[in-house]
Design an enzyme around this catalytic site. Structure first.
Site, PDB file in Angstrom:
ATOM      1  N   CYS A 299       0.831  -1.199   0.000  1.00 18.69           N
ATOM      2  CA  CYS A 299       0.000   0.000   0.000  1.00 18.69           C
ATOM      3  C   CYS A 299       0.872   1.258   0.000  1.00 18.69           C
ATOM      4  CB  CYS A 299      -0.909   0.009   1.225  1.00 18.69           C
ATOM      5  SG  CYS A 299      -2.039   1.431   1.257  1.00 18.69           S
TER       6      CYS A 299
ATOM      7  N   CYS B 267       0.153   5.246   6.780  1.00 19.63           N
ATOM      8  CA  CYS B 267      -0.525   5.090   8.071  1.00 19.63           C
ATOM      9  C   CYS B 267       0.454   4.520   9.097  1.00 19.63           C
ATOM     10  CB  CYS B 267      -1.730   4.174   7.924  1.00 19.63           C
ATOM     11  SG  CYS B 267      -2.865   4.664   6.602  1.00 19.63           S
TER      12      CYS B 267
ATOM     13  N   CYS C 270       0.123   0.746  10.280  1.00 26.43           N
ATOM     14  CA  CYS C 270      -0.188  -0.320   9.326  1.00 26.43           C
ATOM     15  C   CYS C 270       1.033  -1.075   8.793  1.00 26.43           C
ATOM     16  CB  CYS C 270      -0.978   0.239   8.146  1.00 26.43           C
ATOM     17  SG  CYS C 270      -1.543  -1.047   7.020  1.00 26.43           S
TER      18      CYS C 270
ATOM     19  N   CYS D 202     -15.767  -9.944   5.468  1.00 24.81           N
ATOM     20  CA  CYS D 202     -15.241  -8.610   5.168  1.00 24.81           C
ATOM     21  C   CYS D 202     -13.962  -8.771   4.355  1.00 24.81           C
ATOM     22  CB  CYS D 202     -14.945  -7.846   6.451  1.00 24.81           C
ATOM     23  SG  CYS D 202     -16.371  -7.732   7.554  1.00 24.81           S
TER      24      CYS D 202
ATOM     25  N   CYS E  91     -18.954  -7.393   3.258  1.00 18.42           N
ATOM     26  CA  CYS E  91     -18.408  -6.074   3.540  1.00 18.42           C
ATOM     27  C   CYS E  91     -17.080  -5.948   2.795  1.00 18.42           C
ATOM     28  CB  CYS E  91     -18.186  -5.894   5.044  1.00 18.42           C
ATOM     29  SG  CYS E  91     -17.451  -4.310   5.523  1.00 18.42           S
TER      30      CYS E  91
ATOM     31  N   CYS F   8     -19.759   1.000   7.685  1.00 21.71           N
ATOM     32  CA  CYS F   8     -18.979   0.489   8.807  1.00 21.71           C
ATOM     33  C   CYS F   8     -17.792   1.432   8.969  1.00 21.71           C
ATOM     34  CB  CYS F   8     -18.514  -0.936   8.509  1.00 21.71           C
ATOM     35  SG  CYS F   8     -17.456  -1.666   9.781  1.00 21.71           S
TER      36      CYS F   8
ATOM     37  N   ARG G  65     -18.323  -3.168  17.101  1.00 17.48           N
ATOM     38  CA  ARG G  65     -17.522  -4.335  16.741  1.00 17.48           C
ATOM     39  C   ARG G  65     -16.201  -4.350  17.523  1.00 17.48           C
ATOM     40  NH1 ARG G  65     -19.941  -6.881  12.614  1.00 17.48           N
ATOM     41  NH2 ARG G  65     -21.593  -5.693  11.595  1.00 17.48           N
TER      42      ARG G  65
END
Length: 366
Positions: free
Chosen positions: A54, A58, A61, A98, A130, A190, A262
Site C-alpha cells: 500500500c 498510516c 499499518c 469482510c 463487507c 462500517c 464491533r
C-alpha cells in the site's frame, strides 16, 4: 440517554467516558438491552484479498510499502479462492465476510471487476458482504451496491485533530467523502477507529463526535486496539489497557445506541473476562479467524468456547438490514467511468513515520 443524537459535544462524551466504571457499565448495558439482544454477537471473518504494497503512510499499518514489516504480500485472490474461504467461514459460524485490499483507492478495471464478482458470489451464499478497499467514488459505490454489497468499511481511525499525526498521505475529509459516496446507495456504513496510538482521551471523544454527527450514524463501528507491529512507526507503543477498551466500547454504545459495536483488533491481548465485560458494555460483534488482515487474532474454536461459556449465540445474517439483491455483470446498467479523482495529499511530514521509513531503507540494504 438512549435516544439517537447527532449533536453530541466532546465535553458530553468525555463526561460519559470518565464516569465511575460501574456506573458507566450499567448505563451502557441498559442502552444495549433496549436496542439489541445482549446474548447475541455477530461473528465476522476478515479476509485479506490483496495484501501489502500500500502506498499510504498510516503509522499503525504493516501493509504500508514504505515500512519493513516482513509482511508477505500477495496479488488479488481469485473468486474461487474467496468463495472457498467464505464457505469455510460460514461453516465455522460466521455470518459476514469482510474483504480487505491494500489499496489507497479503487481504480476501475479488471481487478475491481473481480472484486465485484467476489461480492456477487458471497452474497449468493446468504452471507453479509463487507469490503474495505480504500477511497471510492459515487459510481464505484453504486457498482458495489448493484453487485450485492451489504456494508462498506472506511474507518476514520481517530479524531480529526490527531489524524495528521498518524497519516500524511490522505486527509480526514477524504474519509468523510468516501462515506458520503457510500450513503448515496443502499449499502450500510462500517466506520470506527483505533485506540492506543498515542492519542489523548479527548481524541477518542473527538472521533465519536465525528461518527455520531453523521446522519444516519454508521450501522457498524469497529473499536480496534492498536496491535504494534515491528517495523511500523508505532512498534514501541505499549498495548492499551483493557479498562480503556471497555470504557471506549461502553461510551460508543451510549453515544450510538442502534449501532453494531464491533470488538475488533487487539483481542489476542484481552482475557476472556475482559472480552466479557466488553460484551456487557455493548459490543455485539467480533472478527473470527487466526488473522485480522495481517495481525494475530484468536482462533475461531477459542471464540466458540468463549461463546458457550458466556451463553452467547452467533447472530444470523441480515438481522439488522435486508439482504441486497445481486445484479449480474451481464445485466448491469452501470458502466466504469475510468475516473481519476483528486484525492487529497496533505503534504506534511510525520517525523515518526519518516524515521520508520528511513530505518526500513537501511534494513533493506542490509
Amino acid at each position: 440517554m438512549s435516544e439517537t443524537r447527532h449533536n453530541w459535544t466532546k465535553e458530553e462524551i468525555l463526561t460519559i467516558y470518565n464516569k465511575p466504571l460501574m456506573e458507566l457499565l450499567y448505563d451502557a448495558a441498559t442502552v444495549h438491552r433496549k436496542y439489541h439482544d445482549p446474548n447475541t454477537v455477530q461473528v465476522s471473518t476478515l479476509l485479506s484479498i490483496k495484501t501489502g504494497g500500500c502506498p499510504e503512510d498510516c503509522g499503525y499499518c504493516p501493509q504500508a510499502a514504505r515500512y519493513h514489516t516482513d509482511i508477505e504480500g500477495n496479488d488479488l485472490m481469485s473468486v474461487q479462492q474467496v468463495k472457498a474461504q467464505a464457505l469455510r467461514a460460514k461453516s465455522s459460524g460466521s455470518s459476514r465476510v469482510c474483504m480487505g485490499a491494500a489499496w489507497r483507492n479503487v481504480k476501475d478495471g479488471p481487478e475491481f471487476d473481480q472484486v465485484l464478482e467476489m461480492v456477487r458470489t458471497i452474497n449468493k451464499l446468504d452471507m453479509e458482504v463487507c469490503c474495505t478497499l480504500g477511497m471510492i467514488t459515487e459510481n464505484q459505490a453504486k457498482r458495489l451496491a448493484e453487485a450485492g454489497l451489504y456494508a462498506y468499511n472506511h474507518n476514520l481511525d481517530t479524531s480529526e485533530d490527531y489524524y495528521k499525526d498518524v497519516i500524511s498521505t490522505r486527509a480526514f475529509e477524504d474519509r468523510l467523502e468516501t462515506i458520503d459516496n457510500v450513503r448515496k446507495t443502499n449499502v450500510t456504513v462500517c466506520s470506527g477507529g483505533i485506540i492506543g496510538m498515542g492519542e489523548k482521551v479527548e481524541d477518542r471523544a473527538g472521533m465519536l463526535v465525528a461518527l455520531a454527527s453523521l446522519s444516519p450514524q454508521p450501522e457498524s463501528v469497529p473499536i480496534n486496539a492498536l496491535v504494534a507491529v515491528e517495523g511500523t512507526p508505532m512498534e514501541y507503543i505499549e498495548p492499551v489497557p483493557i479498562w480503556e477498551m471497555i470504557r471506549m466500547v461502553a461510551t460508543t454504545r451510549i453515544v450510538m445506541p442502534k449501532t453494531q459495536v464491533r470488538l475488533s483488533a487487539g483481542r489476542t491481548e484481552m482475557s476472556r473476562e475482559g472480552q466479557a465485560m466488553c460484551f456487557f458494555a455493548g459490543a455485539n460483534s467480533i472478527f473470527a479467524g487466526d488473522k485480522l488482515l495481517t495481525t494475530p487474532n484468536p482462533d475461531v474454536n477459542e471464540d466458540m468456547e468463549m461463546f458457550k461459556m458466556l451463553g452467547l449465540n452467533p447472530q444470523k445474517a441480515f438481522v439488522k438490514a435486508p439482504q441486497p439483491e445481486t445484479v449480474e455483470a451481464s445485466e448491469s446498467e452501470l458502466q466504469p467511468l475510468g475516473e481519476k479523482p483528486k484525492w487529497t495529499r496533505p503534504g506534511h511530514k510525520i517525523e515518526r513515520n519518516e524515521n520508520a521509513k528511513a530505518t526500513s531503507k537501511l534494513v533493506s540494504k542490509d
